[in-house]
Design a protein around this motif. Structure first.
Motif, mmCIF file in Angstrom:
data_model
loop_
_atom_site.group_PDB
_atom_site.id
_atom_site.type_symbol
_atom_site.label_atom_id
_atom_site.label_comp_id
_atom_site.label_asym_id
_atom_site.label_seq_id
_atom_site.Cartn_x
_atom_site.Cartn_y
_atom_site.Cartn_z
ATOM 1 N N ASP A 49 108.701 81.073 25.290
ATOM 2 C CA ASP A 49 109.601 82.234 25.220
ATOM 3 C C ASP A 49 109.218 83.153 24.054
ATOM 4 O O ASP A 49 109.206 84.379 24.199
ATOM 5 C CB ASP A 49 111.056 81.786 25.059
ATOM 6 C CG ASP A 49 111.654 81.192 26.326
ATOM 7 O OD1 ASP A 49 111.037 81.344 27.412
ATOM 8 O OD2 ASP A 49 112.735 80.561 26.228
ATOM 9 N N VAL A 50 108.916 82.552 22.908
ATOM 10 C CA VAL A 50 108.499 83.344 21.740
ATOM 11 C C VAL A 50 107.185 84.063 22.044
ATOM 12 O O VAL A 50 107.019 85.241 21.714
ATOM 13 C CB VAL A 50 108.385 82.457 20.481
ATOM 14 C CG1 VAL A 50 107.734 83.214 19.329
ATOM 15 C CG2 VAL A 50 109.758 81.935 20.069
ATOM 16 N N GLN A 57 105.982 80.799 11.454
ATOM 17 C CA GLN A 57 106.659 81.591 12.480
ATOM 18 C C GLN A 57 108.042 82.036 12.011
ATOM 19 O O GLN A 57 108.458 83.159 12.258
ATOM 20 C CB GLN A 57 106.759 80.802 13.797
ATOM 21 C CG GLN A 57 107.633 81.440 14.851
ATOM 22 C CD GLN A 57 107.269 82.869 15.194
ATOM 23 O OE1 GLN A 57 106.119 83.280 15.092
ATOM 24 N NE2 GLN A 57 108.254 83.645 15.587
ATOM 25 N N THR A 71 102.125 85.606 15.406
ATOM 26 C CA THR A 71 103.078 84.791 16.148
ATOM 27 C C THR A 71 102.396 84.061 17.292
ATOM 28 O O THR A 71 102.654 82.872 17.527
ATOM 29 C CB THR A 71 104.235 85.658 16.689
ATOM 30 O OG1 THR A 71 104.996 86.117 15.566
ATOM 31 C CG2 THR A 71 105.144 84.866 17.615
ATOM 32 N N GLU A 131 113.605 87.047 18.911
ATOM 33 C CA GLU A 131 112.646 86.070 18.384
ATOM 34 C C GLU A 131 113.318 85.116 17.383
ATOM 35 O O GLU A 131 112.972 83.933 17.333
ATOM 36 C CB GLU A 131 111.473 86.812 17.729
ATOM 37 C CG GLU A 131 110.302 85.947 17.390
ATOM 38 C CD GLU A 131 109.115 86.760 16.903
ATOM 39 O OE1 GLU A 131 108.113 86.117 16.538
ATOM 40 O OE2 GLU A 131 109.158 88.003 16.887
ATOM 41 N N LYS A 173 110.677 76.911 24.889
ATOM 42 C CA LYS A 173 111.105 77.827 23.817
ATOM 43 C C LYS A 173 109.905 78.451 23.106
ATOM 44 O O LYS A 173 109.937 79.629 22.740
ATOM 45 C CB LYS A 173 112.011 77.112 22.805
ATOM 46 C CG LYS A 173 113.350 76.717 23.364
ATOM 47 C CD LYS A 173 114.142 77.946 23.779
ATOM 48 C CE LYS A 173 115.479 77.560 24.364
ATOM 49 N NZ LYS A 173 116.195 78.707 24.916
ATOM 50 N N ILE A 228 109.278 86.827 11.868
ATOM 51 C CA ILE A 228 110.155 87.302 12.939
ATOM 52 C C ILE A 228 110.026 88.827 13.004
ATOM 53 O O ILE A 228 110.344 89.520 12.038
ATOM 54 C CB ILE A 228 111.626 86.913 12.681
ATOM 55 C CG1 ILE A 228 111.765 85.407 12.478
ATOM 56 C CG2 ILE A 228 112.525 87.433 13.791
ATOM 57 C CD1 ILE A 228 111.414 84.575 13.670
ATOM 58 N N ASN A 251 106.578 88.274 22.270
ATOM 59 C CA ASN A 251 105.556 88.976 21.505
ATOM 60 C C ASN A 251 104.533 89.660 22.402
ATOM 61 O O ASN A 251 104.074 90.758 22.097
ATOM 62 C CB ASN A 251 104.885 88.025 20.506
ATOM 63 C CG ASN A 251 105.736 87.865 19.279
ATOM 64 O OD1 ASN A 251 105.629 88.633 18.349
ATOM 65 N ND2 ASN A 251 106.634 86.886 19.296
ATOM 66 N N THR A 293 102.352 79.950 17.625
ATOM 67 C CA THR A 293 102.877 79.242 18.802
ATOM 68 C C THR A 293 101.778 78.464 19.514
ATOM 69 O O THR A 293 102.023 77.369 20.022
ATOM 70 C CB THR A 293 103.571 80.221 19.775
ATOM 71 O OG1 THR A 293 102.673 81.270 20.134
ATOM 72 C CG2 THR A 293 104.825 80.810 19.144
ATOM 73 N N ALA A 348 115.136 82.415 19.415
ATOM 74 C CA ALA A 348 114.189 81.486 20.050
ATOM 75 C C ALA A 348 113.542 80.576 19.005
ATOM 76 O O ALA A 348 113.342 79.375 19.236
ATOM 77 C CB ALA A 348 113.132 82.258 20.834
ATOM 78 N N THR A 349 113.225 81.134 17.844
ATOM 79 C CA THR A 349 112.600 80.334 16.780
ATOM 80 C C THR A 349 113.589 79.307 16.228
ATOM 81 O O THR A 349 113.215 78.166 15.943
ATOM 82 C CB THR A 349 112.078 81.258 15.651
ATOM 83 O OG1 THR A 349 111.135 82.171 16.209
ATOM 84 C CG2 THR A 349 111.396 80.465 14.551
#
Length: 182
Positions: free
Chosen positions: A118-119, A76, A46, A85, A115, A80, A123, A50, A88-89
């Protein structure tokens, strides 16, 4: 029971203790290694996805940068692993659809980047929490193996002290019996 069988039984006892220690140590080490590997694999992927999405945003707006973003977003979406998550995804997907449709304002870019971050944070926090969990499990495993090793040591020490008597007593009785006959 003859002396030969007593010796054989004593050696089997020691072998069983060695196998118990080796087996329990191997079990705990393999379990911890597997859990550590799973944590790193899922969350690291992840973080990679990102990172590549942010890099794609930093490139000049082009078909290649949009494709790079899309590829990593799809990856992504299939990776999950943490609570929150998914939401956010999905927000990243919605903002990216607007971005692809031509709404490339600074506010969309800023919100999209937020965003994605945030992911990443979800993680990274999960990695820390799982690392703490693995650390606790490692300490527990060490304690179990230490206790088991101590018990096995005490059993073996008692065995070493008493085993010769167990073997020697029948021989001593036999010797006394032979002397009486002689």
């Amino acid at each position: 029971m003859n002396v030969k069988n007593k010796i054989r039984l004593g050696l089997i006892f020691l072998l069983a203790i060695i196998m118990l220690l080796a087996g329990s140590g191997s079990y705990y080490i393999n379990r911890l290694a597997s859990e550590s590997e799973d944590i790193l694999k899922d969350n690291y992927n992840t973080l990679q996805y990102t990172k590549y999405m942010i890099e794609a945003m930093d490139l000049a707006d082009s078909t290649a940068s949009l494709q790079l973003f899309e590829q990593n977003l799809v990856l992504q979406e299939h990776n999950i692993t943490e609570k929150g998550e998914q939401y956010a995804t999905l927000a990243i997907r919605n903002l990216f659809q607007q971005y692809k449709a031509g709404l490339r304002s600074d506010s969309i870019k800023t919100e999209l980047r937020k965003k994605i971050l945030d992911v990443q944070k979800l993680n990274m926090d999960a990695i820390l929490a799982k690392d703490n969990s693995i650390t606790t499990k490692t300490r527990n495993a060490f304690a179990y193996i230490t206790i088991l090793g101590t018990l096995c040591f005490l059993l073996c020490f008692t065995f070493v002290i008493n085993f010769p008597t167990w073997i020697a007593d029948p021989i001593a009785r036999l010797t006394v019996g032979i002397r009486r006959l002689a």
